[in-house]
Structures are given as structure tokens and as C-alpha cells.
Design an enzyme around this catalytic site. Structure first.
Site, PDB file in Angstrom:
ATOM      1  N   HIS A 117      -4.833   1.823   7.304  1.00 11.94           N
ATOM      2  CA  HIS A 117      -3.468   2.355   7.445  1.00 11.94           C
ATOM      3  C   HIS A 117      -3.226   3.468   6.412  1.00 11.94           C
ATOM      4  CE1 HIS A 117       1.086   1.555   7.893  1.00 11.94           C
ATOM      5  NE2 HIS A 117       0.995   2.356   6.843  1.00 11.94           N
ATOM      6  N   GLU A 118      -3.647   3.235   5.174  1.00 11.47           N
ATOM      7  CA  GLU A 118      -3.389   4.217   4.113  1.00 11.47           C
ATOM      8  C   GLU A 118      -4.259   5.465   4.274  1.00 11.47           C
ATOM      9  OE1 GLU A 118      -0.759   3.754   2.589  1.00 11.47           O
ATOM     10  OE2 GLU A 118      -0.548   1.611   2.963  1.00 11.47           O
ATOM     11  N   CYS A 130       5.494   0.035   7.371  1.00 11.57           N
ATOM     12  CA  CYS A 130       5.209   1.213   6.558  1.00 11.57           C
ATOM     13  C   CYS A 130       6.456   1.551   5.750  1.00 11.57           C
ATOM     14  CB  CYS A 130       4.834   2.383   7.469  1.00 11.57           C
ATOM     15  SG  CYS A 130       4.423   3.893   6.574  1.00 11.57           S
ATOM     16  N   LEU A 131       6.274   1.849   4.459  1.00  9.97           N
ATOM     17  CA  LEU A 131       7.427   2.173   3.614  1.00  9.97           C
ATOM     18  C   LEU A 131       8.118   3.452   4.081  1.00  9.97           C
ATOM     19  CD1 LEU A 131       5.951   1.286   0.094  1.00  9.97           C
ATOM     20  CD2 LEU A 131       7.593  -0.044   1.445  1.00  9.97           C
ATOM     21  N   GLY A 183       0.833  -1.196   0.000  1.00 11.65           N
ATOM     22  CA  GLY A 183       0.000   0.000   0.000  1.00 11.65           C
ATOM     23  C   GLY A 183       0.867   1.244   0.000  1.00 11.65           C
ATOM     24  N   GLN A 222       3.272   9.903   0.763  1.00  9.21           N
ATOM     25  CA  GLN A 222       4.545   9.200   0.964  1.00  9.21           C
ATOM     26  C   GLN A 222       5.539   9.467  -0.169  1.00  9.21           C
ATOM     27  OE1 GLN A 222       2.449   5.294   2.059  1.00  9.21           O
ATOM     28  NE2 GLN A 222       4.348   5.202   3.226  1.00  9.21           N
TER      29      GLN A 222
HETATM   30 NI    NI Z   1       2.362   3.439   5.702  1.00 11.53          NI
END
Ligand code: NI
Length: 169
Positions: free
Chosen positions: A136-137, A94-95, A46, A51
Site C-alpha cells: 500500500h505504501e 488510508c490516512l 503506515g 502524504q
Molecule cells: Ni495510504
């Protein structure tokens, strides 16, 4: 289509509130392509536009298993319209907080209203991994990170670690 750099904790842009997308134009189309490419390259399941430093309410997700064909999903202006009373605990990452994973409890099922890639209004019911991922997103669009659900001690520890790493370049 281009790979875009992913911003990392403690970048303050991760705390911005993203703005709704008013109409589908070619810029939004290329942003969607960039986000999918960046998400698959990471690899991640995701990605929220903020981000990659684009403060608009746009999310890409693919929760297909390793042995399944890709199943990209695009959510424009997603909103949770219903959440179940029952909760689920999933390990999240998370990225923007690489190599850090913790269990988070969230509603196990949610209903999400959004616009699709053709800007048509849609509503889906999500459960399992998709329910966790979409929550989350959507949090990202509101400047919320999954570490906000952890104990203060854990959150401060990970925040300090990333702040130190950023200082050291
Ligand atoms: Ni994230």
C-alpha cells in the site's frame, strides 16, 4: 520533530511519482522523525512521505499490535523484488482517505529491497499485515491509491464524496 498536515483526497499531489533519495542528510533525518510522529499521532500503521506533501521515496510503518511495544520501520527507496502467486484479502484504509475502508486483494508475501535509516541496503520478506501495508505504501510512491483496486463505481463514489467535502471546506 514536528507533526505535519496529511494531505487528503482529491489533492492531486497524491498522484505524483515520488523521487528517489540520493543520500542521507539532516533534512532526510528530520523528515523521518516528522513522519513517525505524524503517523503515530494520526494514528496510522503506515505513512508515505507524499502524504505530508514531500515527494520522495520514503515510507514509515509500524504494524505492532496494541499491546506490543512500538516497532517503527523506515524504508528508503523501497522496491518489491518478488511477490507471491498466492493472494490475500485485507481491509485497507488510508490516512489520506479518512474513515473509508474496503477489502483489497494483493500478493500475500513480498520481498522488499530498501535502504534503512543508516542508508544501508536491506532486503526483507514480508507476509501478513506487513506485506499488505508495505505494498500500500509503495503504491503511494507511484501515485497509486488503494481505491484504484476497487470497482469503478466504488472508486467514483468515494472520489465524489471527498471532492464535495473539499469544496465545502
Ligand atoms: Ni495510504
Amino acid at each position: 520533530m514536528a507533526l505535519r498536515p496529511i494531505i487528503i483526497l482529491p489533492d492531486t499531489r497524491l498522484r505524483e511519482i515520488s523521487r528517489p533519495i540520493e543520500r542521507l542528510d539532516s533534512a532526510t533525518g528530520s523528515l523521518i522523525e516528522d513522519m513517525l510522529a505524524t503517523m503515530y499521532d494520526a494514528p496510522g500503521i503506515g505513512l508515505a512521505a507524499i502524504q505530508i506533501a514531500e515527494p520522495v521515496r520514503l515510507v514509515t510503518i509500524d504494524v505492532a499490535g496494541k499491546d506490543e511495544p512500538p516497532a517503527p520501520m523506515v524504508f528508503i527507496n523501497p522496491e518489491i523484488t518478488w511477490a507471491s502467486e498466492d493472494k490475500n484479502v485485507h481491509e485497507e484504509g488510508c490516512l489520506s482517505i479518512p474513515d473509508y475502508y474496503e477489502e483489497v486483494e494483493r500478493p500475500s508475501r513480498v520481498r522488499v529491497r530498501f535502504r534503512d535509516r543508516e542508508f544501508k541496503e536491506q532486503e526483507i520478506d514480508a507476509d501478513g499485515l506487513l506485506a499488505t501495508c508495505i505494498q500500500h505504501e509503495i503504491d503511494h510512491l507511484n501515485g497509486v491509491l488503494f481505491i484504484d483496486y476497487l470497482s469503478r463505481l466504488k472508486r467514483e463514489r468515494v472520489t465524489k464524496k471527498f471532492a464535495k467535502a473539499a469544496r465545502q471546506g
